[in-house]
Design an enzyme around this catalytic site. Structure first.
Site, PDB file in Angstrom:
ATOM      1  N   CYS A  64       2.038  -1.839  15.528  1.00  0.00           N
ATOM      2  CA  CYS A  64       1.941  -1.574  14.085  1.00  0.00           C
ATOM      3  C   CYS A  64       1.242  -2.722  13.363  1.00  0.00           C
ATOM      4  O   CYS A  64       1.593  -3.889  13.542  1.00  0.00           O
ATOM      5  CB  CYS A  64       3.347  -1.375  13.510  1.00  0.00           C
ATOM      6  SG  CYS A  64       3.344  -1.070  11.733  1.00  0.00           S
ATOM      7  N   GLU A 110       0.835  -1.201   0.000  1.00  0.00           N
ATOM      8  CA  GLU A 110       0.000   0.000   0.000  1.00  0.00           C
ATOM      9  C   GLU A 110       0.865   1.244   0.000  1.00  0.00           C
ATOM     10  O   GLU A 110       1.962   1.260   0.565  1.00  0.00           O
ATOM     11  CB  GLU A 110      -0.915  -0.017   1.231  1.00  0.00           C
ATOM     12  CG  GLU A 110      -1.935  -1.150   1.134  1.00  0.00           C
ATOM     13  CD  GLU A 110      -2.852  -1.294   2.343  1.00  0.00           C
ATOM     14  OE1 GLU A 110      -3.961  -1.797   2.162  1.00  0.00           O
ATOM     15  OE2 GLU A 110      -2.456  -0.913   3.464  1.00  0.00           O
ATOM     16  N   CYS A 135      -0.500   6.158   9.654  1.00  0.00           N
ATOM     17  CA  CYS A 135       0.730   5.474  10.096  1.00  0.00           C
ATOM     18  C   CYS A 135       0.390   4.195  10.837  1.00  0.00           C
ATOM     19  O   CYS A 135      -0.420   4.193  11.748  1.00  0.00           O
ATOM     20  CB  CYS A 135       1.509   6.326  11.098  1.00  0.00           C
ATOM     21  SG  CYS A 135       2.153   7.827  10.456  1.00  0.00           S
ATOM     22  N   CYS A 161       6.602  -6.849   6.826  1.00  0.00           N
ATOM     23  CA  CYS A 161       7.734  -6.319   7.592  1.00  0.00           C
ATOM     24  C   CYS A 161       8.234  -7.397   8.545  1.00  0.00           C
ATOM     25  O   CYS A 161       7.436  -8.174   9.068  1.00  0.00           O
ATOM     26  CB  CYS A 161       7.289  -5.080   8.385  1.00  0.00           C
ATOM     27  SG  CYS A 161       8.659  -4.191   9.161  1.00  0.00           S
ATOM     28  N   CYS A 221       3.576   8.619   0.547  1.00  0.00           N
ATOM     29  CA  CYS A 221       4.112   7.727   1.569  1.00  0.00           C
ATOM     30  C   CYS A 221       4.225   6.346   0.925  1.00  0.00           C
ATOM     31  O   CYS A 221       3.217   5.763   0.535  1.00  0.00           O
ATOM     32  CB  CYS A 221       3.170   7.721   2.766  1.00  0.00           C
ATOM     33  SG  CYS A 221       3.607   6.511   4.012  1.00  0.00           S
ATOM     34  N   CYS A 279       7.254  -4.534  15.781  1.00  0.00           N
ATOM     35  CA  CYS A 279       6.777  -3.408  16.593  1.00  0.00           C
ATOM     36  C   CYS A 279       5.321  -3.730  16.954  1.00  0.00           C
ATOM     37  O   CYS A 279       4.493  -3.907  16.058  1.00  0.00           O
ATOM     38  CB  CYS A 279       6.856  -2.109  15.808  1.00  0.00           C
ATOM     39  SG  CYS A 279       8.512  -1.743  15.230  1.00  0.00           S
TER      40      CYS A 279
END
Ligand code: SAH
Length: 353
Positions: free
Chosen positions: A122, A95, A340, A115, A108, A119
């Protein structure tokens, strides 16, 4: 070249294409024309290369393919933010987000499919890492957003942030190659100072960036300047503690003389007290820096809650007392999960379910 195995033409450098053209008995300068069609004009079909003869286009088609990304789904937020679900050549999805403000239009972009870092606040972390993005896949995300900026806002793209899916410093070579193309005249000709790379802060790679004399900006996702808390939030801090990050940042500043931005979310009951705010102020003095306090974007029912307005004000007060510039950033695109930490291919997952 074996004509049965067509290669992705954008994997070739200009020099390699020139060699290929000469080998085929074509004029060398044609390679540059093709290269500009591929990068500067982002053409997806050889047939659209209007200054290239039909014969040469057929020769190119017999040897190469163009693996362009495809925007599979575009979602518009009530605040103007646009989120693209981008399909890659192997059908994987990442995305990217267009963020409009009165002064800027920011792209962005993602650097990895999923990933590998965990974290725990997230949403992308839940996808795990599937693969690195190629330089052209990063470049194409920027091009798609640049075109949307022109179509929907009649304005140019002004900034790029590597704050989408993935950890850019774990796909360093490809990110650098993409940025080279974005900034080069044969590519998009954008200024490096309009580009910001955001990272969890991998000390070894921050030093490498300093050695490579990169010209773009650096942002660090800090979230806590106290090791114990930071490790709970971001397990990568166990192997790369704040002391190592601090040392790498000193090296960065020594070499580049450029300040760094810390991204920081304040969570209820986690880092919303004065001890944490003072630790942040102290960390900010290691090298010249500023702080972006970003709003927490909920990713599930759970654990994490945005801290109170009072806590945010307390942070701003303490930072300002210490001479540090702190900006409180409003969240954008929350209604379409574009903010975010919310990028998680939700629509694709929903389809699978
Ligand atoms: N891996 C890079 C870039 C991707 S994340 C990095 O960590 O910097 C982009 C930013 O969003 C980071 O600062 C990250 O910490 C932050 N973020 C992640 N999840 C979030 C959430 N749920 N709410 C608000 N910010 C979040």
């Amino acid at each position: 070249m074996d004509s049965t195995a067509k290669k992705d033409i954008r994997k070739f450098t200009l020099e390699q294409l020139e060699e290929f053209f000469i080998e085929k008995g074509e004029k060398k300068f044609r390679a540059k024309q093709v290269y500009e069609w591929l990068w500067n004009k982002s053409l997806k079909n050889f047939d659209d290369m209007s200054n290239i003869s039909k014969e040469t286009r057929e020769m190119l088609k017999a040897n190469f393919i163009i693996n362009h990304i495809h925007v599979d789904l575009m979602q518009h937020s009530a605040d103007g933010t646009i989120k693209n679900a981008v399909k890659l050549f192997d059908s994987k999805i990442v995305e990217s987000v267009l963020i409009p403000t009165s002064k800027r239009i920011t792209a962005c972009v993602s650097s990895q499919v999923g990933c590998s870092l965990d974290c725990n606040f997230c949403a992308t972390a839940r996808l795990k890492r599937m693969r690195n993005l190629n330089p052209d896949e990063i470049y194409d995300q920027v091009v798609a957003i640049k075109e949307e900026a022109e179509t929907y806002f009649n304005r140019p793209l002004t900034n790029i942030v590597f704050m989408g899916m993935g950890e850019p410093l774990l796909n360093y070579a490809n990110v650098i190659e993409a940025i080279d193309k974005i900034t080069s005249p044969e590519g998009l000709g954008m200024a490096a100072r309009r580009i910001t790379l955001s990272t969890v802060g991998i000390p070894k790679m921050i030093k490498k960036m300093a050695d490579d004399e990169v010209k773009f900006n650096l942002a660090i996702s800090l979230h806590s300047a106290i090791n114990e808390t930071r490790s709970q939030l971001m397990p990568i801090n166990d192997v790369n503690p704040l002391e190592d990050l601090a040392e790498a940042l000193k090296y960065w500043y020594q070499k580049t003389k450029r300040k760094v931005t810390y991204e920081y979310v304040i969570w209820d009951g986690i880092n919303d007290n004065e001890e944490h705010a003072r630790a942040l102020a102290k960390f900010c003095k290691i090298i010249p820096s500023k702080v972006n306090i970003i709003q927490y974007n909920p990713i599930d029912e759970g654990e994490f809650r945005q801290a109170s307005k009072d806590a945010v004000e307390m942070y701003v007060r303490i930072l300002e007392q210490n001479g540090i510039v702190a900006k409180v950033r409003k969240s954008r695109g929350q209604d379409i999960d574009a903010a975010c930490g919310q990028l998680a291919n939700k629509n694709e997952v929903a389809q699978l379910e």
